[in-house]
Design a protein around this motif. Sequence first.
Motif, mmCIF file in Angstrom:
data_model
loop_
_atom_site.group_PDB
_atom_site.id
_atom_site.type_symbol
_atom_site.label_atom_id
_atom_site.label_comp_id
_atom_site.label_asym_id
_atom_site.label_seq_id
_atom_site.Cartn_x
_atom_site.Cartn_y
_atom_site.Cartn_z
ATOM 1 N N GLU A 47 50.745 76.573 85.541
ATOM 2 C CA GLU A 47 52.057 76.205 86.068
ATOM 3 C C GLU A 47 52.462 77.224 87.143
ATOM 4 O O GLU A 47 53.388 78.010 86.979
ATOM 5 N N HIS A 48 51.719 77.220 88.253
ATOM 6 C CA HIS A 48 51.874 78.271 89.260
ATOM 7 C C HIS A 48 53.226 78.254 89.958
ATOM 8 O O HIS A 48 53.641 79.252 90.566
ATOM 9 N N LEU B 9 50.927 83.212 94.838
ATOM 10 C CA LEU B 9 50.546 82.041 95.634
ATOM 11 C C LEU B 9 49.634 82.396 96.799
ATOM 12 O O LEU B 9 48.690 81.662 97.100
ATOM 13 N N ILE B 10 49.874 83.522 97.455
ATOM 14 C CA ILE B 10 49.060 83.833 98.636
ATOM 15 C C ILE B 10 47.606 84.106 98.249
ATOM 16 O O ILE B 10 46.702 83.853 99.059
ATOM 17 N N THR B 11 47.340 84.580 97.041
ATOM 18 C CA THR B 11 45.945 84.778 96.637
ATOM 19 C C THR B 11 45.273 83.443 96.361
ATOM 20 O O THR B 11 44.071 83.290 96.600
ATOM 21 N N TYR B 12 46.039 82.483 95.865
ATOM 22 C CA TYR B 12 45.502 81.133 95.652
ATOM 23 C C TYR B 12 45.152 80.496 96.987
ATOM 24 O O TYR B 12 44.087 79.881 97.146
ATOM 25 N N GLN B 13 46.033 80.640 97.965
ATOM 26 C CA GLN B 13 45.780 80.095 99.290
ATOM 27 C C GLN B 13 44.586 80.784 99.941
ATOM 28 O O GLN B 13 43.759 80.138 100.599
ATOM 29 N N ARG B 14 44.498 82.100 99.755
ATOM 30 C CA ARG B 14 43.341 82.839 100.270
ATOM 31 C C ARG B 14 42.047 82.334 99.651
ATOM 32 O O ARG B 14 41.037 82.154 100.344
ATOM 33 N N ASP B 15 42.074 82.095 98.343
ATOM 34 C CA ASP B 15 40.871 81.618 97.658
ATOM 35 C C ASP B 15 40.438 80.249 98.164
ATOM 36 O O ASP B 15 39.238 79.964 98.276
ATOM 37 N N LYS B 16 41.384 79.387 98.464
ATOM 38 C CA LYS B 16 41.030 78.067 98.999
ATOM 39 C C LYS B 16 40.363 78.207 100.363
ATOM 40 O O LYS B 16 39.375 77.521 100.655
ATOM 41 N N SER B 17 40.888 79.121 101.184
ATOM 42 C CA SER B 17 40.292 79.352 102.501
ATOM 43 C C SER B 17 38.902 79.954 102.364
ATOM 44 O O SER B 17 37.964 79.563 103.084
ATOM 45 N N PHE B 18 38.760 80.901 101.419
ATOM 46 C CA PHE B 18 37.456 81.539 101.244
ATOM 47 C C PHE B 18 36.435 80.545 100.700
ATOM 48 O O PHE B 18 35.259 80.587 101.071
ATOM 49 N N SER B 19 36.864 79.651 99.842
ATOM 50 C CA SER B 19 35.968 78.627 99.306
ATOM 51 C C SER B 19 35.431 77.736 100.423
ATOM 52 O O SER B 19 34.236 77.423 100.471
ATOM 53 N N ARG B 20 36.311 77.344 101.344
ATOM 54 C CA ARG B 20 35.873 76.529 102.482
ATOM 55 C C ARG B 20 34.901 77.310 103.364
ATOM 56 O O ARG B 20 33.891 76.774 103.830
ATOM 57 N N PHE B 21 35.195 78.579 103.567
ATOM 58 C CA PHE B 21 34.328 79.435 104.369
ATOM 59 C C PHE B 21 32.930 79.518 103.753
ATOM 60 O O PHE B 21 31.917 79.422 104.457
ATOM 61 N N CYS B 22 32.880 79.697 102.431
ATOM 62 C CA CYS B 22 31.588 79.793 101.747
ATOM 63 C C CYS B 22 30.784 78.500 101.900
ATOM 64 O O CYS B 22 29.579 78.532 102.182
ATOM 65 N N LYS B 23 31.437 77.365 101.736
ATOM 66 C CA LYS B 23 30.742 76.084 101.874
ATOM 67 C C LYS B 23 30.206 75.905 103.291
ATOM 68 O O LYS B 23 29.085 75.430 103.488
ATOM 69 N N VAL C 262 28.266 85.023 96.335
ATOM 70 C CA VAL C 262 29.354 85.972 96.104
ATOM 71 C C VAL C 262 29.801 85.776 94.668
ATOM 72 O O VAL C 262 29.994 84.634 94.215
ATOM 73 N N TYR C 263 29.945 86.881 93.943
ATOM 74 C CA TYR C 263 30.376 86.832 92.542
ATOM 75 C C TYR C 263 31.747 87.506 92.414
ATOM 76 O O TYR C 263 31.975 88.580 92.977
ATOM 77 N N SER C 264 32.621 86.872 91.667
ATOM 78 C CA SER C 264 33.928 87.486 91.388
ATOM 79 C C SER C 264 34.542 86.836 90.160
ATOM 80 O O SER C 264 34.047 85.822 89.671
ATOM 81 N N HIS C 265 35.636 87.417 89.684
ATOM 82 C CA HIS C 265 36.394 86.796 88.608
ATOM 83 C C HIS C 265 37.391 85.810 89.194
ATOM 84 O O HIS C 265 37.842 85.961 90.337
ATOM 85 N N GLN C 266 37.746 84.810 88.424
ATOM 86 C CA GLN C 266 38.852 83.932 88.795
ATOM 87 C C GLN C 266 40.137 84.748 88.711
ATOM 88 O O GLN C 266 40.360 85.462 87.745
ATOM 89 N N GLU C 267 40.953 84.631 89.714
ATOM 90 C CA GLU C 267 42.186 85.428 89.766
ATOM 91 C C GLU C 267 43.407 84.543 89.542
ATOM 92 O O GLU C 267 43.614 83.563 90.253
ATOM 93 N N THR C 268 44.205 84.901 88.556
ATOM 94 C CA THR C 268 45.496 84.242 88.353
ATOM 95 C C THR C 268 46.545 85.113 89.022
ATOM 96 O O THR C 268 47.134 85.993 88.404
ATOM 97 N N GLY C 269 46.720 84.896 90.307
ATOM 98 C CA GLY C 269 47.601 85.763 91.088
ATOM 99 C C GLY C 269 48.769 85.012 91.688
ATOM 100 O O GLY C 269 49.063 83.875 91.325
ATOM 101 N N LEU D 4 47.992 91.188 101.114
ATOM 102 C CA LEU D 4 48.578 91.746 99.901
ATOM 103 C C LEU D 4 49.325 93.046 100.186
ATOM 104 O O LEU D 4 50.380 93.309 99.609
ATOM 105 N N ILE D 5 48.785 93.850 101.079
ATOM 106 C CA ILE D 5 49.456 95.102 101.440
ATOM 107 C C ILE D 5 50.841 94.813 102.008
ATOM 108 O O ILE D 5 51.802 95.540 101.755
ATOM 109 N N GLU D 6 50.947 93.731 102.760
ATOM 110 C CA GLU D 6 52.224 93.375 103.382
ATOM 111 C C GLU D 6 53.135 92.575 102.459
ATOM 112 O O GLU D 6 54.315 92.383 102.762
#
Length: 493
Positions: free
Chosen positions: A286-287, A109-123, A100-107, A45-47
């Motif tokens: 409608e991302h 595209l890169i945050t959506y992709q990050r969330d998919k990766s983090f979800s796999r990591f958690c599983k 891990v607790y967090s809010h759903q983020e409507t951000g 996100l910084i970049e």
Amino acid sequence: MNTKREPIDIVWFKRDLRLEDNEAIFNALASGKRILLLYVFEELLIEDNHYSERHWNFIKQSLVDLNEQLKHYNSKVLVVKSDMIAVVNQLLNQFQISNVYSHQETGILITYQRDKSFSRFCKNNQITWNENINNGVQRGLKDREQWIEKCNAFFEIEPLSFQPAENQLLTMSEIENIETQFDTLSLETSPNSHFQKGGRTTGLKYLKSFFDGRYQNYMLHISKPELSRKGCSRISPYLAWGNLSVREVYHQAYHLKGTAENKKSLDAFMSRLRWQSHFIQKFEMEHTMEEASINKGFHKLKKEISKEYQEAWKTGQTGFPIIDACMRCLKETGYLNFRMRALIVSFFTHNLWQPWQEATTHLSQMFLDFEPGIHFPQLQMQAGETGINILRIYNPIKNSLEHDPEAIFIKKWVPELKHLDVSFAHQPFLMTELDQAFHNFKLGKDYPYPIVDIKETRKKASDTLWSLKKDTVVKKERQRILKKHTSNFETKN
């Protein structure tokens, strides 16, 4: 060797930088386990070019404010610079993490992709990731048929209080020990009085002064570029970054209505709060709106990119004083009211005839209250590329005269015009050679000539867009969009 790891759960802060009415924290505390509060300055996100230093400073100030509140509990937020998977992976060496607790983020595209990766990591690591609804926005909806009921139910819940058990939060000393394992960063920011300061404490001050009396001028001043700076609530960055929740603000407004002197203004304000959830819900469903017009019929609209036009717009050198004042004000303060935001986008997309996509990152960097779910739908609506909204091509001169009649805002932000008569401050291009000599002012030197003819460009934009609205694909897409994003849909030709 003792390899026993202490069990903890993590609350992952994102755009919810508050303790009160934070469902992620509330649910984590309800588990009874020890809790680590975490914020990650993510390099992805910084970049990313949607963000700028003003956003990171606001977040840092918000975290400092959070830590001040947490001193009462002998705790603080673990703040690191990394990516979420790397952080949790490192923490797993020391702790047993089940949730891990967090809010759903409507951000973006890169945050959506990050969330998919983090979800796999958690599983893969047998971690349950608990995501909570954020401000009434529902994930996974196919249409809006039940959205209003679900959103109403969310808003009717009383705001949640922050009540940790004794020693439930990891202590300062424990967190300071964890910090030695990570790349941390300073939360210090340079004082800048032009920008609103981040943090819940400051956000509550703005909200209190609004409800204490400023709200009475809300409807009267909402479109005025200068008066709106006090007449509007000014809490949008505190909602965008989650220092305040929409629900708690809505509840305060609702309770104030019983004794309010101007109920209509409060109703209008409360309507805007619900309107916010509506637009973020649209982006959630409608991302692809981040990069392309929601109405696929407008994908055939091709505009010739002019870097010269875009630079003049960005720097406030278009020759149209109200546009230039808005762009300079936005750069220095991060704020414009809704009408002026619509005006500068209309000018960019219609009069300069530039693709709205060319404005996205500059405006997101400038808006202190950048909220993706508001940003992209609004850009497309003002550009006239939804097929469902009324085509609005704002006249900069008309808006200038109507909303800044004494040219106070113009002269403040375009100081080269401050010594001109009011009429010329609005339209310096009407000055004759004699007028210029009398005012010791030279068009083209002290201030630019208009870079476009607004009558000609308005006609071109209007003719093109109205013609496209008759296109078969545009009309078909209009039906699809209405059916998906409105409730009680009725087919219209």
